[in-house]
Design a protein around this motif. Structure first.
Motif, PDB file in Angstrom:
ATOM      1  N   GLN A  28      32.861 -23.174  -7.034  1.00 20.91           N
ATOM      2  CA  GLN A  28      32.893 -23.988  -5.830  1.00 20.91           C
ATOM      3  C   GLN A  28      31.570 -24.710  -5.663  1.00 20.91           C
ATOM      4  OE1 GLN A  28      33.476 -21.209  -2.626  1.00 20.91           O
ATOM      5  NE2 GLN A  28      31.567 -20.132  -2.975  1.00 20.91           N
ATOM      6  N   ARG A  30      28.370 -25.574  -3.070  1.00 25.24           N
ATOM      7  CA  ARG A  30      27.692 -24.997  -1.904  1.00 25.24           C
ATOM      8  C   ARG A  30      26.544 -25.924  -1.526  1.00 25.24           C
ATOM      9  NH1 ARG A  30      27.894 -20.107   0.456  1.00 25.24           N
ATOM     10  NH2 ARG A  30      29.171 -19.304  -1.250  1.00 25.24           N
ATOM     11  N   THR A  41      30.737 -24.408   2.041  1.00 26.81           N
ATOM     12  CA  THR A  41      31.265 -24.576   0.689  1.00 26.81           C
ATOM     13  C   THR A  41      32.332 -25.662   0.668  1.00 26.81           C
ATOM     14  OG1 THR A  41      32.983 -22.900   1.019  1.00 26.81           O
ATOM     15  CG2 THR A  41      30.848 -22.137   0.142  1.00 26.81           C
ATOM     16  N   THR A  88      32.656 -17.520   2.584  1.00 29.33           N
ATOM     17  CA  THR A  88      33.141 -18.819   2.110  1.00 29.33           C
ATOM     18  C   THR A  88      34.161 -19.400   3.057  1.00 29.33           C
ATOM     19  OG1 THR A  88      34.841 -17.743   0.801  1.00 29.33           O
ATOM     20  CG2 THR A  88      32.756 -18.197  -0.291  1.00 29.33           C
TER      21      THR A  88
END
Length: 360
Positions: A28, A30, A41, A88
């Motif tokens: 992902q 960030r 995120t 997240t």
């Protein structure tokens, strides 16, 4: 040189990276605020062919250096702040940046080209399906539009063109079938009422035989010989049948098709004004099938629902009561405007008449 200087500065001091979205090595993006990782995120963007497109990625720092420092590949700052305890699913977990942060997230949905093509084909087929005697074009286009739209539903991109194309294809098929059934029933009823299936008696024959034009009537009185031979008139004259039903076709006028027109594929576009007057004692159900040729070449019928002054090219289907009249316009694309032959009749119960501007 500025990019190289930024890379050298980053290698000597990882915390000097500017704020931005970076791969955190966990599948992902960030957000790095310039000092540490935040809890915000977003999904990873599609991989780019150039591994050094981001100024602070692993390609810039070197894969071996990142591995030696204990940082995940593609995340040069992953070790500056532990992720323990971060969620997240926090305020930015859906990919939305916090106030003041630059946006990040997946790209906008792509245009579904096949869906748009299917929608256009289905829309054109829908229009043709509503018009008697040319419905075969609509019945060919509608299945094609349906198949294209159905395939487009499963492709990436916006879905609404494909879904709309499916709906138009199905609706056009249903309405087209109804129009076809009504038209066929009307023709069948006229044939039965005319007595063609029983016998051709004298009374019916006389009602179908054409009389002379108005111009001929002024010169002499009487009826035609009753052989049913086609009458030839000039544009602007009027045909009179024995039951007092009349039909006239105006002289052709220049026609400018709109953006919605179909069939304007020859050198000159012309429009005719056609009028039927029901002077009989019974209602007349018009079934008009007009054929036009120019200089020995079959003319193309123009269908234009967006024409100035109202749509053209669609024959009437409304019954004409005794003493009433009906007027409409038909447009054609012709090769030679000075050599036109137009053949028509109010319905199949009447002998055809020919209107022309060819000198006789």
């Amino acid at each position: 040189m500025p990019r190289r200087a930024a890379i050298i500065a980053t290698m000597s001091d990882p915390t000097s990276a500017p704020p931005g979205w970076y791969d955190d090595g966990r599948g992902q993006q960030r957000y790095w605020d310039g000092q540490q990782w935040t809890e915000h995120t977003a999904p990873l963007e599609p991989a780019t062919p150039d591994g050094a497109t981001r100024p602070y990625d692993t390609a810039a720092l070197g894969g071996d250096q990142a591995a030696a420092a204990g940082r995940p590949a593609g995340s040069p700052y992953a070790d500056t702040t532990p992720f323990a305890g971060l969620s997240t699913n926090g305020p930015g977990g859906t990919g939305a940046a916090p106030a003041g942060y630059p946006p990040a997230g997946p790209p906008e949905p792509q245009t579904n080209v096949l869906g748009i093509v299917g929608l256009v084909v289905a829309a054109v087929g829908f229009v043709f399906a509503l018009i008697p005697f040319v419905q075969v074009v609509g019945f060919v286009l509608l299945p094609i539009g349906f198949v294209l739209s159905l395939i487009a539903v499963f492709l990436k991109g916006r879905k609404w063109p494909a879904i709309t194309g499916l709906a138009l294809s199905v609706l056009g098929g249903i309405i087209g079938a109804v129009v076809f059934a009504v038209t066929a029933l009307g023709i069948f009823n006229q044939v039965v009422d005319s007595g063609v299936l029983d016998e051709f008696d004298d009374e019916v024959s006389q009602s179908q035989a054409p009389l002379e034009s108005d111009e001929a009537t002024e010169g002499e009185e009487g009826e035609t010989d009753g052989t049913g031979a086609e009458q030839v008139l000039s544009f602007g004259e009027t045909m009179v049948w024995t039951n007092e039903v009349t039909m006239s076709v105006s002289a052709p006028e220049p026609f400018t098709p709109s953006d919605l027109a179909a069939g304007a594929d020859q050198g000159v576009n012309l429009v005719f004004t056609i009028t039927i007057v029901n002077g009989s004692a019974e209602s007349l159900q018009p079934i008009v099938l007009t054929r036009v040729s120019s200089d020995g070449v079959e003319a193309s019928r123009i269908l234009d629902v967006g024409a100035e002054g109202g749509q053209v090219g669609i024959p009437p289907t409304t019954a004409i009561l005794p003493g009433e009249s009906l007027t409409w316009r038909e447009a054609y694309s012709v090769a030679d405007p000075d050599s036109i032959t137009l053949q028509t009749a109010p319905s199949f119960q009447y002998e055809d008449v020919i209107f022309t501007n060819v000198p006789r």
